[in-house]
Design an enzyme around this catalytic site. Structure first.
Site, PDB file in Angstrom:
ATOM      1  N   TYR A  37       0.977  -1.162   0.027  1.00  7.24           N
ATOM      2  CA  TYR A  37       0.025   0.156  -0.024  1.00  7.24           C
ATOM      3  C   TYR A  37       0.892   1.305   0.076  1.00  7.24           C
ATOM      4  CZ  TYR A  37       0.424  -0.136   5.298  1.00  7.24           C
ATOM      5  OH  TYR A  37       1.012  -0.521   6.404  1.00  7.24           O
ATOM      6  N   GLU A 101       2.159  -1.022  -6.203  1.00 12.20           N
ATOM      7  CA  GLU A 101       1.649  -0.122  -5.184  1.00 12.20           C
ATOM      8  C   GLU A 101      -0.087   0.044  -5.328  1.00 12.20           C
ATOM      9  OE1 GLU A 101       3.005   1.208  -2.410  1.00 12.20           O
ATOM     10  OE2 GLU A 101       5.171   0.934  -2.789  1.00 12.20           O
ATOM     11  N   ASP A 182       2.344  -3.645   4.931  1.00 15.23           N
ATOM     12  CA  ASP A 182       1.661  -3.421   3.797  1.00 15.23           C
ATOM     13  C   ASP A 182       1.723  -4.748   2.913  1.00 15.23           C
ATOM     14  OD1 ASP A 182       4.296  -2.656   3.275  1.00 15.23           O
ATOM     15  OD2 ASP A 182       3.794  -1.702   1.273  1.00 15.23           O
TER      16      ASP A 182
HETATM   17 ZN    ZN Z   1       5.830  -1.453   0.697  1.00 14.57          ZN
END
Ligand code: ZN
Length: 276
Positions: A37, A101, A182
């Site tokens: 993220y 991402e 993440d």
């Molecule tokens: Zn990362």
């Protein structure tokens, strides 16, 4: 979508948006997909950051909350998304992974009826799930991913895994535990992986051959008309499409010329599966 020359294209041949990041280097040996993220307020801010020299960070793709995708690094070049990292006996995953991402605020702290991100933006409770991260002990809020975003990341991940023969899909938190959280508990990693690899298995081709001189029919039953080109001789190779009851829909393959212009239904008792 499709990949041409290590760049992402739509099916109609138009390229996805590309904003080149300077934060890259060297040739990539693609083995894994790593998901992240952004922990950033919005798509544009994340894109500006990941394509600015000062960030010293990048990823191959950025996926917005509306499902839009922008490429920042070609898939055959190393992007800087993993940092100090390890998976099994591989260290420094940048050299071995494609990085995606996802626009998402990341971890959130409770603030009355709402939740607040580290950069100060507040999020309503219906955009947040409260959960304990697998590497932590206490619960906090996690910004939910949108349906459009999940659908986009599923489609592109399936394509990347298939195109580059990737071995696994990992979270940044899998390869840098303790340092990174993440994509976090809001990302359904287990079911996501099952769907990515399940889809690829479904797309695997199966081949049959005829074990008798048989007719090809226009539908799954002997009441359907016999198609021109019938009967097929014994040993005719067929590509499996689907089945209904005792009938299998096939493409009739011409051993010399590839696929013949004949698609129809055959009785399953008179065909056998053969290795691809
Ligand atoms: Zn990362």
């Amino acid at each position: 979508m499709q990949i041409i020359g290590d760049m992402l294209y739509h099916d109609d041949g138009t390229p996805y948006p590309y904003k080149k990041s300077p934060n890259k280097g060297g040739e990539l040996t693609p083995e894994y997909l790593v998901l992240h993220y952004t922990a950033s307020p919005n798509f544009n801010q994340a894109l500006t950051w990941l394509t600015s020299r000062q960030a010293k960070a990048s990823a191959h793709l950025l996926i917005g909350r509306d499902g839009n995708i922008t490429q920042m690094v070609p898939f055959n070049e190393v992007a800087w998304h993993a940092g100090k990292s390890q998976w099994r006996n591989v260290t420094g995953l940048n050299n071995y992974s494609i990085g995606i991402e996802l626009d998402n605020a990341g971890p959130l702290q409770r603030a009355g009826d709402t939740w607040v991100a580290w950069f100060g933006t507040r999020y309503p409770a219906d955009e947040v799930v409260e959960a304990v991260h697998k590497h932590q002990k206490t619960s906090q809020g996690w910004h939910l991913y949108t349906a459009e975003q999940m659908s986009a990341v599923l489609e592109v991940s399936t394509l990347l895994v298939q195109h580059y023969g990737l071995n696994d899909v990992l979270g940044h938190d899998d390869i840098a535990p303790g340092r990174k959280t993440d994509p976090g508990p809001a990302f359904p990693m287990d079911s996501f992986k099952a769907r990515v690899f399940g889809r690829i298995q479904e797309e695997t081709e199966y081949f049959y051959e005829t074990t008798a001189n048989i007719n090809v029919r226009s539908g799954p039953g002997s009441e359907y008309p016999i198609l021109e080109g019938s009967p097929l001789p014994i040993g005719t190779p067929l590509e499996y499409l689907q089945e209904k009851g005792n009938w299998i829909q096939v493409d009739v393959l011409d051993e010399v010329n590839g696929v013949m212009d004949l698609e129809g239904w055959v009785y399953s008792r008179y065909v056998k599966q053969i290795p691809a």
